[in-house]
Design an enzyme around this catalytic site. Sequence first.
Site, short mmCIF file in Angstrom:
data_model
loop_
_atom_site.label_atom_id
_atom_site.label_comp_id
_atom_site.label_asym_id
_atom_site.label_seq_id
_atom_site.Cartn_x
_atom_site.Cartn_y
_atom_site.Cartn_z
N GLY A 176 17.88 -61.85 -13.50
CA GLY A 176 18.52 -62.98 -13.65
C GLY A 176 17.34 -64.13 -13.01
O GLY A 176 17.62 -64.87 -12.26
N SER A 232 15.95 -66.30 -15.25
CA SER A 232 15.66 -67.44 -16.06
C SER A 232 15.91 -68.83 -15.42
O SER A 232 15.54 -69.71 -15.89
CB SER A 232 16.60 -67.18 -17.42
N VAL A 243 22.28 -56.89 -17.62
CA VAL A 243 22.17 -55.80 -16.49
C VAL A 243 23.32 -55.10 -16.10
O VAL A 243 23.14 -53.62 -15.55
CB VAL A 243 21.73 -56.29 -15.15
N ASN A 262 18.95 -59.63 -8.62
CA ASN A 262 19.19 -61.07 -8.16
C ASN A 262 20.42 -61.67 -9.20
O ASN A 262 20.99 -62.54 -8.87
CB ASN A 262 17.92 -62.04 -8.32
N SER A 278 25.14 -62.36 -0.52
CA SER A 278 25.79 -63.54 0.03
C SER A 278 26.04 -63.60 1.15
O SER A 278 26.81 -62.57 1.56
CB SER A 278 26.75 -63.87 -1.35
N TYR A 312 34.56 -62.18 -5.59
CA TYR A 312 32.91 -62.34 -5.55
C TYR A 312 32.85 -61.75 -4.13
O TYR A 312 31.55 -60.97 -3.98
CB TYR A 312 32.58 -63.79 -5.66
N LYS A 362 29.87 -58.53 -3.21
CA LYS A 362 28.58 -59.01 -2.61
C LYS A 362 28.49 -58.10 -1.40
O LYS A 362 27.53 -57.67 -0.90
CB LYS A 362 28.71 -60.51 -2.22
N ILE A 406 22.99 -72.41 -1.76
CA ILE A 406 21.77 -72.78 -2.43
C ILE A 406 22.03 -73.68 -3.54
O ILE A 406 22.96 -73.50 -4.21
CB ILE A 406 21.07 -71.46 -2.66
P1 NAP Z 1 22.42 -69.00 -11.38
O1 NAP Z 1 21.41 -70.28 -11.20
O2 NAP Z 1 23.67 -69.29 -11.88
O3 NAP Z 1 21.71 -68.01 -12.16
C1 NAP Z 1 22.04 -66.76 -12.53
C2 NAP Z 1 20.98 -65.90 -13.00
O4 NAP Z 1 21.61 -64.67 -13.36
C3 NAP Z 1 20.62 -66.64 -14.55
O5 NAP Z 1 19.21 -66.16 -14.52
C4 NAP Z 1 21.57 -65.66 -15.39
O6 NAP Z 1 20.59 -65.39 -16.65
C5 NAP Z 1 21.55 -64.26 -14.57
N1 NAP Z 1 22.52 -63.33 -15.25
C6 NAP Z 1 23.87 -63.63 -15.27
N2 NAP Z 1 24.57 -62.69 -15.84
C7 NAP Z 1 23.67 -61.79 -16.30
C8 NAP Z 1 23.61 -60.48 -16.75
N3 NAP Z 1 24.66 -59.97 -17.23
N4 NAP Z 1 22.48 -59.90 -16.85
C9 NAP Z 1 21.29 -60.59 -16.66
N5 NAP Z 1 20.99 -61.76 -15.97
C10 NAP Z 1 22.22 -62.33 -16.02
O7 NAP Z 1 22.61 -68.47 -9.87
P2 NAP Z 1 21.76 -68.47 -8.45
O8 NAP Z 1 22.36 -69.26 -7.76
O9 NAP Z 1 20.31 -68.64 -8.90
O10 NAP Z 1 22.15 -66.89 -8.01
C11 NAP Z 1 21.09 -65.86 -8.13
C12 NAP Z 1 21.90 -64.69 -7.16
O11 NAP Z 1 22.03 -65.54 -5.66
C13 NAP Z 1 23.16 -64.33 -7.45
O12 NAP Z 1 23.27 -63.04 -7.31
C14 NAP Z 1 24.22 -65.01 -6.71
O13 NAP Z 1 25.50 -64.34 -6.52
C15 NAP Z 1 23.47 -65.09 -5.37
N6 NAP Z 1 23.84 -66.05 -4.56
C16 NAP Z 1 23.80 -67.53 -5.00
C17 NAP Z 1 24.10 -68.54 -3.85
C18 NAP Z 1 24.06 -69.97 -4.26
O14 NAP Z 1 24.55 -70.90 -3.42
N7 NAP Z 1 23.49 -70.34 -5.37
C19 NAP Z 1 24.45 -68.20 -2.55
C20 NAP Z 1 24.68 -66.67 -2.53
C21 NAP Z 1 24.20 -66.07 -3.28
P3 NAP Z 1 20.99 -66.12 -18.13
O15 NAP Z 1 21.16 -67.61 -17.88
O16 NAP Z 1 19.68 -65.84 -18.85
O17 NAP Z 1 22.10 -65.23 -18.65
#
Ligand code: NAP
Length: 246
Positions: free
Chosen positions: A10, A12, A62, A88, A140, A153, A157, A186
């Site tokens: 993830g 991208s 994944v 991730n 998370s 969720y 997590k 974030i």
């Molecule tokens: P994001 O901006 O929505 O990005 C999600 C990423 O996951 C994208 O690159 C997407 O790829 C990829 N993804 C989704 N489904 C996938 C799959 N089936 N196979 C491969 N890749 C996949 O999210 P983010 O905020 O960066 O989150 C990253 C991680 O941090 C996640 O695990 C999230 O739960 C965790 N997290 C985030 C926050 C927050 O506040 N942002 C807080 C706690 C935890 P494509 O777009 O290429 O499909």
Amino acid sequence: MEKKTVLITGASRGIGAAAAELFAANGYNAAINYYKSRAEAESLKEKILRRGGGAEIFRCDVSDARQAAEMTAAVKARYKTVDALINNAGIALYGLFTDLSGDDWERLSAVNISGALNVSKSVLPDMISRKSGCIINISSVLGLYGASCEVAYSAVKAALIGFTKALAKEVGPSGIRVNCVAPGVIMTDMNKNLTEEDMNALKAQTSLNAFGAPLDIAHAALFLASDTSKYITGQILSVDGGLVML
Ligand code: NAP
């Protein structure tokens, strides 16, 4: 000395993309996994290459064990080894638990927890035979505290936290470290649907009265991948600005 390689699922967008940039700037080859956002993954790769870093993109859902194995084989064909894996890739879901459908639960758990298991399984045999490597799972704070309207969720997590602790015990004797980062709020696409009111309420629950940036999580992952943390395994590192969740 040969460059190390990090495989980031993830990568991208959001946190994964920030980690790819940071690891590449710190001498790693960045294996950038994407699923749907090919253009973003391509432009991230180009950005890293322009700065003199190493990067390649790898498409994989994944949640599919076969695709995960093929991706890891492709990364090894390109870079020989996977020295660090950052699990991730993730998706979120907001809504009442009583409205959660079976399909929603299947997809949420398939991506967030089965995804981490699939990719970890694909990299571990080599790490074990080399007696070196590390895995960093991005969980998370919701996996620690739980949140209303994010029951499923929070559950997946929390599963990642159990996975981290147990796997660290199993592969520690082989010289492999497994740790977890638990981000707070974030600023990424994942939160774009939250209302201003929700965001303000969340911000007020942090000691620093601030949201985090993707790079804040990337720095924690870089620390956990580095030899600076060589005696740290099975740990959950919260990076959340001192969030105290109600
Ligand atoms: P994001 O901006 O929505 O990005 C999600 C990423 O996951 C994208 O690159 C997407 O790829 C990829 N993804 C989704 N489904 C996938 C799959 N089936 N196979 C491969 N890749 C996949 O999210 P983010 O905020 O960066 O989150 C990253 C991680 O941090 C996640 O695990 C999230 O739960 C965790 N997290 C985030 C926050 C927050 O506040 N942002 C807080 C706690 C935890 P494509 O777009 O290429 O499909």
